[in-house]
Write a protein that holds these residues in place. Structure first.
Motif: not given
Length: 198
Positions: A23-36, A61-72
């Motif tokens: 509906k909104y054209g925004i991505p669903q972010l899965s940490t597993g997918d982003m990590l890979r 957690d720092d690495i996972v949050v870092g990956i999310i911040v890069d991805r967004i």
């Protein structure tokens, strides 16, 4: 629209997130997918994650949050994103808040799908039985014992994330036991009232 989806395993978060993506054209972010993806792309934070994973450790957690911040920061997430399955702990929620704040961003709303845990177990047992009746292999996640372990882990670690968002006035609870379309309608109502309020 930056959303966090909360709720126990099997509550229907994936189904509802997919509808919001369409509906909104925004991505669903899965940490597993982003990590890979970060490891495959060889980004600096992906290289850190790869080193930890190759050593058999759990990615911090720092690495996972870092990956999310890069991805967004990628173009498809500029209008917003849905975090499904993260944050899983209070420490992750706090780290995510701090990282977003450093970018001048924040979570707009946290949607929690509320489902009675006994009914969830029954739903999974039925789903597993239906798969067996059709001669299909039962998904590992649908094994009732595996599911009960995941549910216990959710209650122990993740259920405390909702009060974190409630304190900030960002939590909206949705009855996840309604029919799928009714859940979608409740989420839409929550979004229209919750996003105008914040």
């Amino acid at each position: 629209m930056r959303l966090v989806f909360l709720g126990p395993p099997g509550a229907g978060k994936g189904t509802q997130a997919k509808r919001l993506v369409e509906k909104y054209g925004i991505p669903q972010l899965s940490t597993g997918d982003m990590l890979r993806a970060a490891v495959a792309a060889g980004t600096p934070i992906g290289a850190k994650a790869k080193a930890v994973m190759e050593a058999g450790g759990l990615v911090s957690d720092d690495i996972v949050v870092g990956i999310i911040v890069d991805r967004i920061e990628e173009s498809d997430a500029q209008r917003g994103f849905i975090l499904d399955g993260f944050p899983r702990t209070l420490a992750q929620a706090e780290a995510l808040d701090a990282a977003l704040k450093s970018k001048g961003l924040k979570i707009d709303l946290a949607l929690e799908l509320k489902v009675d845990h006994e009914k969830l177990v029954d739903r999974i047992v039925n789903r597993a039985q239906e798969a067996r009746d059709r001669g299909e292999e039962v998904r590992k996640d649908d094994d009732p014992e595996v599911f009960k372990t995941r549910l216990a882990s959710y209650v122990r670690d993740t259920a405390i994330v909702a009060p974190h968002y409630k304190k900030q006035g960002l939590l909206v609870e949705v009855d996840g036991q309604q029919p799928i379309d009714a859940v979608t309608d409740s989420i839409e109502n929550a979004l229209s009232s919750g996003l105008t309020k914040n």
